[in-house]
Write an enzyme that holds these catalytic residues in place. Sequence first.
Site, PDB file in Angstrom:
ATOM      1  N   HIS A 174       0.920  -1.092  -0.072  1.00  0.00           N
ATOM      2  CA  HIS A 174      -0.077   0.056  -0.119  1.00  0.00           C
ATOM      3  C   HIS A 174       0.673   1.226  -0.201  1.00  0.00           C
ATOM      4  CE1 HIS A 174      -4.153  -1.711   1.944  1.00  0.00           C
ATOM      5  NE2 HIS A 174      -4.110  -1.532   0.778  1.00  0.00           N
ATOM      6  N   CYS A 272      -2.406   2.584   8.950  1.00  0.00           N
ATOM      7  CA  CYS A 272      -3.414   1.954   8.798  1.00  0.00           C
ATOM      8  C   CYS A 272      -4.642   1.678   9.581  1.00  0.00           C
ATOM      9  CB  CYS A 272      -3.096   0.289   8.552  1.00  0.00           C
ATOM     10  SG  CYS A 272      -1.647   0.081   7.676  1.00  0.00           S
TER      11      CYS A 272
HETATM   12  N1  ARG Z   1      -4.169  -7.265   6.285  1.00  0.00           N
HETATM   13  C1  ARG Z   1      -4.394  -5.794   5.727  1.00  0.00           C
HETATM   14  C2  ARG Z   1      -4.479  -6.142   4.376  1.00  0.00           C
HETATM   15  O1  ARG Z   1      -3.605  -6.756   3.731  1.00  0.00           O
HETATM   16  C3  ARG Z   1      -3.699  -4.756   6.176  1.00  0.00           C
HETATM   17  C4  ARG Z   1      -4.028  -3.563   5.908  1.00  0.00           C
HETATM   18  C5  ARG Z   1      -3.187  -2.309   6.349  1.00  0.00           C
HETATM   19  N2  ARG Z   1      -3.543  -1.197   5.978  1.00  0.00           N
HETATM   20  C6  ARG Z   1      -2.739  -0.111   5.227  1.00  0.00           C
HETATM   21  N3  ARG Z   1      -3.367   1.042   5.066  1.00  0.00           N
HETATM   22  N4  ARG Z   1      -1.571  -0.364   4.688  1.00  0.00           N
HETATM   23  O2  ARG Z   1      -5.228  -5.698   3.777  1.00  0.00           O
END
Ligand code: ARG
Length: 278
Positions: A174, A272
Amino acid sequence: MSVGRAPLGPSPSRRRYLMCEPRYFEVRYAINPWMNADVPVDLNRARDQWRTLVRAYRDHGHTVETVAPVEGLPDMVFAANAALVLDGQVLGSSFHAPERRPESEAYGTWFKETGYHVHPAESICEGEGDLVPVGRFVLAGTGFRTHRAAHREVQELFGRPVISLDLVDPRFYHLDTALFFLGGGTGEGNIAYYPAAFSPGSREVLRTLYPRAVIATEEDALAFGLNSVSDGRNVFVAPQAHGLIDQLAGRGYVPVPVDLSEFRKAGGGIKCCTQEIR
Ligand code: ARG
């Protein structure tokens, strides 16, 4: 006679954050390289860490609202992924992983009950996970989750220029794991980022736009140091990101270390867990 004054550091502004308590947080599927369903999450520890983050925000004058967690949606704690809210308009997410898709409804309900109209994204779009508002522009990541077509949707909905950036390292899947906005009242402000997470062309774009950016090391990035939240002055940051913390302090920011190590098991950190309502 003029009185000498110490130069003012970066100035903070009050923020409104939406968060989701990790009541049902666990790792039971793996949709990014950090997740391993065989490594158990210490739920009590996760809850303590999350509450510490909420307290840190409130102690710095920010508002924290919460959405009710839903059983069976362990990643719902990662509120940043649920939407992008700008100028009171909400672009609702359309998640990449089927496991996370029901989160859209849960968050959509909160937004509706709070008085917002939600525009659902047509293309895969993971909200602030990949969409980072920076002054008048939006930096938008693609490569692992959010599709490039969603970047166009963002530009149409909000009428702000969107700058697409290609992510190339699956550990930084991300945009908000590789870059964050420090703020900046004048001009376009400044960012911190880890260059190797981006394609050569995107790296060049960032270098052109932000010649004074804080450049993080791989170590900082692996500690989720770039998954930070800045209010323009205070930077809520992973305590393990030592080099980044030193650099921020050197630039006049105030690092506020908050340890969310339990959430790293799911590939998440401070940002996150935090959706900003703008
Ligand atoms: N387990 C989640 C996923 O893979 C983690 C999300 C993390 N969020 C972020 N904004 N990077 O989607």
